[in-house]
Motif scaffolding. Structure first.
Motif, PDB file in Angstrom:
ATOM      1  N   CYS A  31       7.045  57.663  50.694  1.00 43.58           N
ATOM      2  CA  CYS A  31       7.162  57.234  52.095  1.00 43.58           C
ATOM      3  C   CYS A  31       8.627  57.138  52.499  1.00 43.58           C
ATOM      4  CB  CYS A  31       6.495  55.872  52.302  1.00 43.58           C
ATOM      5  SG  CYS A  31       4.710  55.939  52.195  1.00 43.58           S
ATOM      6  N   ASP A  32       9.442  56.642  51.585  1.00 43.04           N
ATOM      7  CA  ASP A  32      10.867  56.485  51.894  1.00 43.04           C
ATOM      8  C   ASP A  32      11.498  57.844  52.199  1.00 43.04           C
ATOM      9  OD1 ASP A  32      13.235  54.714  51.990  1.00 43.04           O
ATOM     10  OD2 ASP A  32      13.929  55.972  50.350  1.00 43.04           O
ATOM     11  N   ALA A  33      11.183  58.837  51.373  1.00 45.20           N
ATOM     12  CA  ALA A  33      11.748  60.174  51.596  1.00 45.20           C
ATOM     13  C   ALA A  33      11.303  60.710  52.957  1.00 45.20           C
ATOM     14  CB  ALA A  33      11.317  61.118  50.477  1.00 45.20           C
ATOM     15  N   LEU A  34      10.015  60.525  53.280  1.00 44.25           N
ATOM     16  CA  LEU A  34       9.512  61.037  54.556  1.00 44.25           C
ATOM     17  C   LEU A  34      10.148  60.286  55.729  1.00 44.25           C
ATOM     18  CD1 LEU A  34       5.816  61.494  53.416  1.00 44.25           C
ATOM     19  CD2 LEU A  34       7.352  63.334  54.154  1.00 44.25           C
ATOM     20  N   ALA A  35      10.288  58.965  55.588  1.00 48.36           N
ATOM     21  CA  ALA A  35      10.897  58.175  56.669  1.00 48.36           C
ATOM     22  C   ALA A  35      12.358  58.578  56.860  1.00 48.36           C
ATOM     23  CB  ALA A  35      10.791  56.687  56.346  1.00 48.36           C
ATOM     24  N   TYR A  86      16.298  47.209  45.362  1.00 46.71           N
ATOM     25  CA  TYR A  86      16.933  47.799  44.172  1.00 46.71           C
ATOM     26  C   TYR A  86      16.865  49.326  44.234  1.00 46.71           C
ATOM     27  CZ  TYR A  86      17.384  48.752  39.102  1.00 46.71           C
ATOM     28  OH  TYR A  86      17.758  49.225  37.880  1.00 46.71           O
ATOM     29  N   LEU A  87      15.714  49.846  44.696  1.00 47.52           N
ATOM     30  CA  LEU A  87      15.539  51.309  44.738  1.00 47.52           C
ATOM     31  C   LEU A  87      16.029  51.926  46.051  1.00 47.52           C
ATOM     32  CD1 LEU A  87      12.040  51.834  43.067  1.00 47.52           C
ATOM     33  CD2 LEU A  87      14.281  52.459  42.149  1.00 47.52           C
ATOM     34  N   ASN A  88      16.727  51.141  46.859  1.00 50.94           N
ATOM     35  CA  ASN A  88      17.241  51.636  48.152  1.00 50.94           C
ATOM     36  C   ASN A  88      16.147  52.151  49.073  1.00 50.94           C
ATOM     37  OD1 ASN A  88      20.033  51.134  47.690  1.00 50.94           O
ATOM     38  ND2 ASN A  88      19.987  52.840  46.228  1.00 50.94           N
ATOM     39  N   ILE A  89      15.037  51.425  49.115  1.00 49.06           N
ATOM     40  CA  ILE A  89      13.945  51.794  50.020  1.00 49.06           C
ATOM     41  C   ILE A  89      14.342  51.371  51.432  1.00 49.06           C
ATOM     42  CG2 ILE A  89      11.513  51.371  50.570  1.00 49.06           C
ATOM     43  CD1 ILE A  89      11.950  52.885  47.913  1.00 49.06           C
ATOM     44  N   SER A  90      14.056  52.257  52.400  1.00 46.21           N
ATOM     45  CA  SER A  90      14.574  52.016  53.756  1.00 46.21           C
ATOM     46  C   SER A  90      13.489  51.496  54.701  1.00 46.21           C
ATOM     47  CB  SER A  90      15.157  53.322  54.296  1.00 46.21           C
ATOM     48  OG  SER A  90      14.093  54.259  54.475  1.00 46.21           O
ATOM     49  N   ASN A  91      12.570  50.659  54.193  1.00 44.44           N
ATOM     50  CA  ASN A  91      11.485  50.189  55.069  1.00 44.44           C
ATOM     51  C   ASN A  91      12.038  49.401  56.259  1.00 44.44           C
ATOM     52  OD1 ASN A  91      11.982  48.402  52.711  1.00 44.44           O
ATOM     53  ND2 ASN A  91      10.707  46.989  53.893  1.00 44.44           N
ATOM     54  N   ASP A  92      11.342  49.560  57.401  1.00 45.72           N
ATOM     55  CA  ASP A  92      11.783  48.863  58.619  1.00 45.72           C
ATOM     56  C   ASP A  92      11.128  47.497  58.754  1.00 45.72           C
ATOM     57  OD1 ASP A  92      13.343  51.075  59.955  1.00 45.72           O
ATOM     58  OD2 ASP A  92      11.445  52.083  59.576  1.00 45.72           O
ATOM     59  N   ASP A  93      10.015  47.301  58.074  1.00 43.33           N
ATOM     60  CA  ASP A  93       9.322  46.014  58.159  1.00 43.33           C
ATOM     61  C   ASP A  93       8.677  45.779  56.806  1.00 43.33           C
ATOM     62  OD1 ASP A  93       8.111  43.687  59.040  1.00 43.33           O
ATOM     63  OD2 ASP A  93       6.882  44.645  60.593  1.00 43.33           O
ATOM     64  N   PHE A  94       8.447  44.515  56.499  1.00 47.06           N
ATOM     65  CA  PHE A  94       7.756  44.157  55.263  1.00 47.06           C
ATOM     66  C   PHE A  94       6.731  43.112  55.672  1.00 47.06           C
ATOM     67  CE2 PHE A  94       6.848  41.924  51.403  1.00 47.06           C
ATOM     68  CZ  PHE A  94       7.024  42.846  50.379  1.00 47.06           C
TER      69      PHE A  94
END
Ligand code: MSP
Length: 673
Positions: A31-35, A86-94
């Protein structure tokens, strides 16, 4: 083309009774790559992940730990946030399902469906699996266990609320048939259609008050079933029903989930609930296969699957790579090798092979050798005029095709396919250097030829760095830095991938190897649980197929310019087997080690060797090596060096010592011919 519709992508919300591992990390990374890719295209993007915090398992875990359920969910939800950071995930919301914003929306959904007649109360008698938080049919249970997962089930007889799932059988079936992109990949779509053939049955969506789950509105004796609650998170995060611009976010473009929660929950229950609410369905529900460990599903409850941190530490230890680089190497392996249609064996060996073959020998080599040649031949400055002259050359043509291939793969939700296309371009970049042989052009005095060949390689590397911002964000930044480029976020896909973007006159930095090659022959300590040999590995192991790395500057080892010698000439060089006795750093010298080496003489020789960047001194004593024994002594840093060690140079310019194939069979002093 960017549109006003936000690209909205979601991961499953993970159970807080587990911890993040490479399985959950994989879904999140895809998901991160696609985002990241959509942001790079300039699309408004909303990437959601979070934690699923209700259910009986939380209550059980809290009781065991002597904590309150709230304490348990707070602590464990934080572990997911920490791991994704830690994995540099770029989620906009949690999102957390215990948040008031979610509890409100779940109650609203329940009320609306109830008012419509889609929720009714009845007696439920049947099986419930706490481990899977799933109600099961008689046909799905044998000997007190779920046939699908093996989890224990218990018989429950309760007055429950039911969702009229059966009412949506035909509409859902028609919708699936009319929207081929809705359920992906095809194989899972077929599984859903087969599951629906048996007929969708109404599903119990409440349980006798559990004391922890969301209460049924106006009926405190009942709590809402955790799956009914969980899927609604995708709606909660859009601020439904109060968001005036809601239809710029909804429908979700992609719900990406693992295959075990695909058919029953994401491909049938959730779409039917949305139909009941009169809301559009998600564009695509994509199910991927599992990582297997030794042929079995990797799961933390089985203790057989590592956490991302464990794998990164393992990689750092074995390669000496920077931690951020090792994180990107893990990102690369997980995104590249997870399968959608089938399962894939997770193996550290396969990851190390990818590290050496793809990252070190191909990507690292392309950057490193190009920058080194640029430094040597053109003082490290990007030549002017070459952008235009190379614009129709083979690398420019291939880079245009690759841009299209990457875009096509990403829009088809296939980040692994995009990586494969990118690596074809990297291979072509290396191949083109071998073909144009800038070192020969340099020797022949063809300055423009050198400039154009190096520009083409540099520009290919720059375009690769643009692609890689979606996959290996740290490494992409390091590459750009070494190329002398800014590391500001990129948001114009077309402009950034256009040939010629690297300006003439740019001062590049000194080549710094990013991926230290891992010595696969050295005994390594694998993290616990990962030592068993994989039973099946759908991807071929590449170690065996890995070609030896080309010399650092791409120059052939025996170029025609080197004169041939006779056997008598060769005999003048006395080569002997030596055994390293001691190894110490030399103060003030970063590259040198001071060794004492037994070559069968009374006193060991003192040899100064430029291998400090490749070998830690403590790893050397006891190793058998090859020594040039009759080299005239010379002084280095105040020490006399009485010989030379023989070493090869790897793709990143590191010295790799030569050892006898059977070290026990030869004594120090043995002749080498
Ligand atoms: N809470 C539910 C999901 C609710 S979504 C509305 C749940 N949580 S979970 O913690 O069990 O996470 C399951 C997901 O983690 C899988 O669907 C998959 O995305 C990922 N994986 C868990 N184990 C995995 C592997 N062994 N391999 C690949 N992905 C894995 O189910």
């Amino acid at each position: 083309m960017p549109t006003d519709k936000t690209f909205y992508i979601t991961t499953p919300i993970y159970y807080v009774n587990g911890v993040p591992h490479v399985g959950s990390a994989t879904t999140t990374l895809l998901c991160d790559a696609l985002a990241r890719f959509h942001r790079l295209r300039g699309d408004k993007t909303f990437f959601l992940t979070g934690t699923d915090e209700h259910g009986s398992k939380v209550v059980e875990a809290a009781a065991k730990a002597g904590k309150t359920p709230q304490e348990v969910v707070d602590e464990n939800s934080q572990k997911f946030r920490d791991c994704w950071r830690y994995l540099n995930i770029s989620n906009d919301d949690f999102i957390r399902t215990t948040e008031p914003r979610h509890v409100r929306v779940v109650a609203e959904v329940f009320r609306r469906l109830q008012a419509k007649g889609d929720i009714y109360s009845a007696k439920y008698e049947g099986w419930y699996s706490v481990a899977d938080e799933t109600f099961l049919r008689d046909s799905e249970v044998r000997d007190g266990r779920s046939l699908e997962t093996g989890a224990e089930v218990k018989r429950v007889i309760e007055d429950n609320y039911f969702f009229r799932l059966s009412a949506y059988q035909d509409r859902l079936h028609d919708y699936i048939q009319a929207h081929p992109d809705f359920l992906q990949p095809d194989t899972r779509r077929n599984e859903v259609l087969a599951f629906m053939k048996e007929g969708l049955r109404d599903i119990a969506i409440s349980r006798t008050n559990t004391g922890w789950d969301i209460p049924v509105p106006d009926d405190p004796s009942q709590s809402i079933y955790v799956w009914f609650d969980a899927v609604i998170n995708y709606l909660t995060a859009t601020s439904w029903p109060d968001n005036a611009a809601w239809d710029t976010v909804w429908p979700a473009d992609v719900h990406l989930v693992g295959k075990e929660i695909y058919t029953r929950f994401h491909a049938t229950l959730w779409p039917a609930m949305l139909m009941g609410l009169g809301l559009p369905l998600p564009r695509t529900v994509l199910g991927h296969g599992w990582w297997l460990i030794g042929g079995e599903k990797g799961a933390k409850s089985k203790g057989n699957i590592p956490t991302p941190q464990e794998v990164v530490e393992h990689l750092v230890e074995r390669s000496g790579a920077d931690t951020e680089v090792a994180k990107d190497a893990l990102r690369y392996y997980l995104i590249r090798d997870i399968a959608y249609k089938s399962d894939a064996e997770f193996s550290l060996d396969a990851m190390v092979a990818r590290f050496n073959a793809d990252l070190c020998n191909k990507l690292g080599n392309l950057l490193n050798r190009t920058l080194k040649m640029l430094a040597q031949y053109l003082e490290g400055t990007v030549p002017s005029g070459s952008a235009e002259r190379t614009a129709d050359g083979p690398l420019a043509v291939l880079s245009r095709e690759t841009t299209q291939d990457v875009e096509r793969a990403m829009l088809a939700l296939d980040p692994g396919g995009a990586l494969a296309a990118i690596w074809k371009l990297i291979e072509a970049g290396n191949g083109e250097i071998d073909t144009t042989a800038p070192w020969k052009l340099f020797k022949a005095g063809d300055t423009q030829g050198v400039a154009d060949a190096l520009y083409a390689a540099l520009e290919t590397t720059r375009i690769v760095s643009v692609y890689l911002t979606s996959f290996l964000p740290h490494v992409a930044g390091v590459i750009r830095q070494q190329l002398g480029l800014s590391n500001a976020p990129l948001t114009d896909w077309n402009a950034e991938t256009r040939w010629g973007g690297l300006p003439g006159g740019t001062a590049t930095q000194e080549a710094q190897p990013i991926f230290p090659r891992i010595d696969t022959k050295k005994n390594e300590q694998k993290p616990e649980q990962k030592t068993q040999a994989p039973k099946k590995d759908p991807k071929p192991k590449m170690e065996e197929n890995t070609p030896p790395p080309p010399p650092a500057l791409g120059e052939p080892v025996a170029s025609p310019a080197v004169p041939t010698i006779t056997i008598d000439d060769f005999a003048k060089v006395q080569l002997k087997i030596g055994e390293i006795k001691t190894a110490d750093r030399v103060e003030g010298a970063t590259k040198l080690l001071r060794l004492t080496v037994d070559i069968g003489e009374d006193v060991p020789r003192q040899i100064l060797a430029g291998i400090a960047e490749s070998y830690a001194p403590e790893t050397l004593p006891g190793r058998k090596i090859v020594v040039v024994a009759n080299l005239a002594p010379r002084k280095l840093r105040g020490f006399e060096s009485q010989g030379m060690l023989m070493a090869a140079t790897d793709a990143e310019g590191h010295a790799i010592l030569l050892h006898p194939a059977d070290p026990d069979a030869v004594l120090p002093g043995a002749q080498v011919r």
